[in-house]
Design an enzyme around this catalytic site. Structure first.
Site, mmCIF file in Angstrom:
data_model
loop_
_atom_site.group_PDB
_atom_site.id
_atom_site.type_symbol
_atom_site.label_atom_id
_atom_site.label_comp_id
_atom_site.label_asym_id
_atom_site.label_seq_id
_atom_site.Cartn_x
_atom_site.Cartn_y
_atom_site.Cartn_z
ATOM 1 N N ASP A 134 18.962 29.963 77.018
ATOM 2 C CA ASP A 134 17.921 30.212 76.507
ATOM 3 C C ASP A 134 17.593 31.376 75.751
ATOM 4 O OD1 ASP A 134 17.903 31.666 78.591
ATOM 5 O OD2 ASP A 134 16.456 30.859 79.934
ATOM 6 N N HIS A 188 23.402 33.440 48.665
ATOM 7 C CA HIS A 188 23.597 32.453 47.739
ATOM 8 C C HIS A 188 22.275 32.024 47.182
ATOM 9 C CE1 HIS A 188 28.188 31.930 49.237
ATOM 10 N NE2 HIS A 188 27.782 33.065 48.851
ATOM 11 N N GLU A 216 32.479 38.129 40.709
ATOM 12 C CA GLU A 216 33.295 38.463 41.900
ATOM 13 C C GLU A 216 34.722 37.572 41.944
ATOM 14 O OE1 GLU A 216 32.249 36.590 45.726
ATOM 15 O OE2 GLU A 216 30.179 36.121 44.971
ATOM 16 N N HIS A 259 37.800 29.932 44.059
ATOM 17 C CA HIS A 259 36.284 30.152 44.182
ATOM 18 C C HIS A 259 35.887 30.361 42.887
ATOM 19 C CE1 HIS A 259 36.143 34.548 44.258
ATOM 20 N NE2 HIS A 259 37.174 34.514 45.132
ATOM 21 N N ASP A 297 34.164 42.974 52.056
ATOM 22 C CA ASP A 297 32.851 42.437 51.513
ATOM 23 C C ASP A 297 31.703 42.318 52.537
ATOM 24 O OD1 ASP A 297 31.147 40.613 50.374
ATOM 25 O OD2 ASP A 297 32.554 38.946 49.993
ATOM 26 N N HIS A 336 27.240 33.962 41.779
ATOM 27 C CA HIS A 336 26.272 32.882 42.400
ATOM 28 C C HIS A 336 24.894 33.953 42.126
ATOM 29 C CE1 HIS A 336 26.457 35.540 45.927
ATOM 30 N NE2 HIS A 336 27.680 35.295 46.048
ATOM 31 N N GLU A 343 33.488 42.608 43.338
ATOM 32 C CA GLU A 343 32.456 41.949 43.368
ATOM 33 C C GLU A 343 31.113 42.968 43.104
ATOM 34 O OE1 GLU A 343 30.982 39.871 47.143
ATOM 35 O OE2 GLU A 343 29.519 38.699 45.659
ATOM 36 N N TYR A 368 44.276 35.560 45.480
ATOM 37 C CA TYR A 368 44.791 35.668 46.758
ATOM 38 C C TYR A 368 46.050 35.062 46.706
ATOM 39 C CZ TYR A 368 39.836 36.147 46.634
ATOM 40 O OH TYR A 368 38.421 36.534 46.254
ATOM 41 N N ARG A 398 39.652 41.179 45.747
ATOM 42 C CA ARG A 398 38.133 40.625 45.187
ATOM 43 C C ARG A 398 37.658 41.977 44.697
ATOM 44 N NH1 ARG A 398 37.082 37.224 48.648
ATOM 45 N NH2 ARG A 398 35.476 38.282 49.965
HETATM 46 N N1 GLY Z 1 29.762 37.398 50.664
HETATM 47 C C1 GLY Z 1 29.708 36.148 50.197
HETATM 48 C C2 GLY Z 1 29.941 35.952 48.838
HETATM 49 O O1 GLY Z 1 30.458 36.864 48.245
HETATM 50 O O2 GLY Z 1 29.517 35.113 48.277
HETATM 51 MN MN MN Z 2 30.613 38.752 48.794
HETATM 52 MN MN MN Z 3 29.281 36.759 46.634
#
Ligand code: GLY
Ligand code: MN
Ligand code: MN
Length: 437
Positions: free
Chosen positions: A34, A356, A380, A345, A255, A349, A410, A384, A408
């Protein structure tokens, strides 16, 4: 801020005119038993009302004679408030949230129909709460029964994303100020992470200090589960365990970013923990950085959305061919998606109230949306090379020395009238800034 919420509702009313839109607050989510998670308001509901409680419904009915904006809220209840916290209640909601009428949520069935009856359509997103969906459908069905004889009433149900999300896609000055604040805190946290990173530390120590700062600076907390990935962990896109001890010569991919008043940043940096790359790490890092800078350059008003992604894919694929990691022509490798084991990927976005964020990327099946000033997008790209990476059959085996490297980079980019602004530019990413001479 109330004036801005009113403006947002006004704009929506101009779009839906003869329809009625209904938005539901988020439910409380159960963590275990709960015990509940901290409340997080549903973004559409918050965008239009600023009201931050569960168990509420907002009705926007521009055609209604008296009440164009109606709230149903939890009534005051001193005993419940002792347990679960302050409630605005019916009376204050009217004064403080600019509603033309406010009812207790317990009276929804009684009062909702009058706001639907004069509408020609209902804008409502069928949600996870099937009981509420059913309540709404029942009301609609009752009204539908009268349409043939009386000639008025809602004859269609439409998802409000078609009318609201184009609005959310373009950020106002006050939304941008909140994103900038989230970015500012996140930048400080990334600087701190750089200072802390060294062999022997655990990934979670860095996560903990970054998240401490998010809250300490007044943020809600992390915008999404923080990724602090050392060595081969960086090849797992959503690695969130953060339990490994950092080793000599590791790259560290972080990230992580802050949410501030529900507006989010989203930042990734990858750097060598000892300030020196191995030759393979350096080659791949420079390639990702080149791809990212080339992609950012494509974020311009009027440019179709897909161009920055295609640019990143092109640069990365060409680089992989030059290194002998892929074989064939760049064009064919892209067409046949043979780069995907290295880069699986998309390059970005929308960013806003949701990490997102909402808003379409395409106008129709064949046409991408052109960038417009006021949009915020992440850029981004990454590479990999997992320990067990598997390429297409006609491709060479990836030599051992490249394996276990994940990178990566970003940034969050605002589309401006004459180009773009990299909101997160203050987090170091150039070779000179992340290595020690
Ligand atoms: N951290 C989530 C993305 O980069 O989309
Ligand atoms: Mn990210
Ligand atoms: Mn992102």
């Amino acid at each position: 801020m109330q004036a801005e919420y009113r403006q947002r509702r006004q704009k929506l009313m101009e779009t839906i005119r003869t329809g009625t839109a209904i938005f539901r607050s988020a439910p409380m989510a159960v963590m275990h038993g709960d015990v509940e998670y901290n409340f997080r308001q549903e973004s559409d509901f918050f965008y239009l009302t600023g009201f931050n409680e569960p168990n509420a419904v907002a009705v926007i009915a521009p055609h209604h004679e008296e009440h164009q904006f109606v709230l149903f809220v939890q009534p005051k209840d001193p005993l419940m408030e002792t347990w679960t916290g302050y409630r605005v209640g019916v009376d204050l909601a009217k004064a403080e949230y600019g509603a033309d009428e406010v009812y207790p949520i317990t009276e929804l069935d009684e009062h909702l129909p009058q706001y639907l009856a004069g509408a020609d359509r209902i804008y409502y997103r069928l949600g996870r709460d099937r009981t509420f969906n059913q309540t709404l459908l029942d009301h609609w069905q009752c009204l539908l029964a009268k349409v043939p004889k009386e000639g008025i009433g809602p004859i269609a149900l439409e998802d409000p994303i078609t009318v609201l999300h184009p609005q959310r896609l373009i950020k106002s000055e006050s939304e941008l100020a909140l994103i900038r604040k989230a970015v500012e805190i996140s930048i400080e946290a990334h600087h701190l992470a750089r200072e802390m990173a060294q062999p022997g530390r655990y990934e979670y120590e860095i996560q903990a200090e970054m998240e401490r700062l998010f809250r300490l600076r007044g943020g809600v907390g992390p915008a999404y589960p923080s990724i602090v990935a050392s060595g081969f962990n960086a090849c797992i896109l959503h690695y969130t365990e953060n339990t490994r001890q950092i080793q000599d010569q590791d790259l560290l991919l972080i990230d992580a970013a802050c949410s501030y008043e529900y507006y989010n940043a989203d930042i990734t940096r990858t750097f060598p923990v000892q300030g020196r790359f191995t030759p393979e790490q350096q080659i791949l890092y420079e390639l990702v950085l080149t791809a990212q800078e080339a992609a950012i350059a494509q974020v311009q008003p009027g440019k179709p959305y897909n161009v920055f992604h295609d640019t990143a894919v092109k640069v990365l694929t060409q680089g992989l061919v030059d290194l002998g990691l892929l074989q064939g022509t760049v064009e064919t490798l892209i067409e046949e998606e043979k780069y995907k084991p290295f880069y699986m990927h998309r390059t970005g976005h929308w960013l806003g109230l949701d990490v997102h964020d909402v808003g379409v990327y395409k106008q129709n099946k064949d046409t991408w949306q052109p960038f417009q000033p006021g949009q915020v997008v992440t850029v981004e790209p990454g590479l990999y090379i997992g320990l067990d990476i598997q390429l297409a059959e006609d491709q060479p085996e990836v030599p051992e020395k490249w394996r276990g490297i994940g990178i990566r980079i970003e940034d969050d980019v605002l589309v401006t009238a004459d180009g773009h602004e990299v909101l997160t530019a203050a987090v170091p990413k150039s070779m000179a800034a992340i290595t020690t001479p």
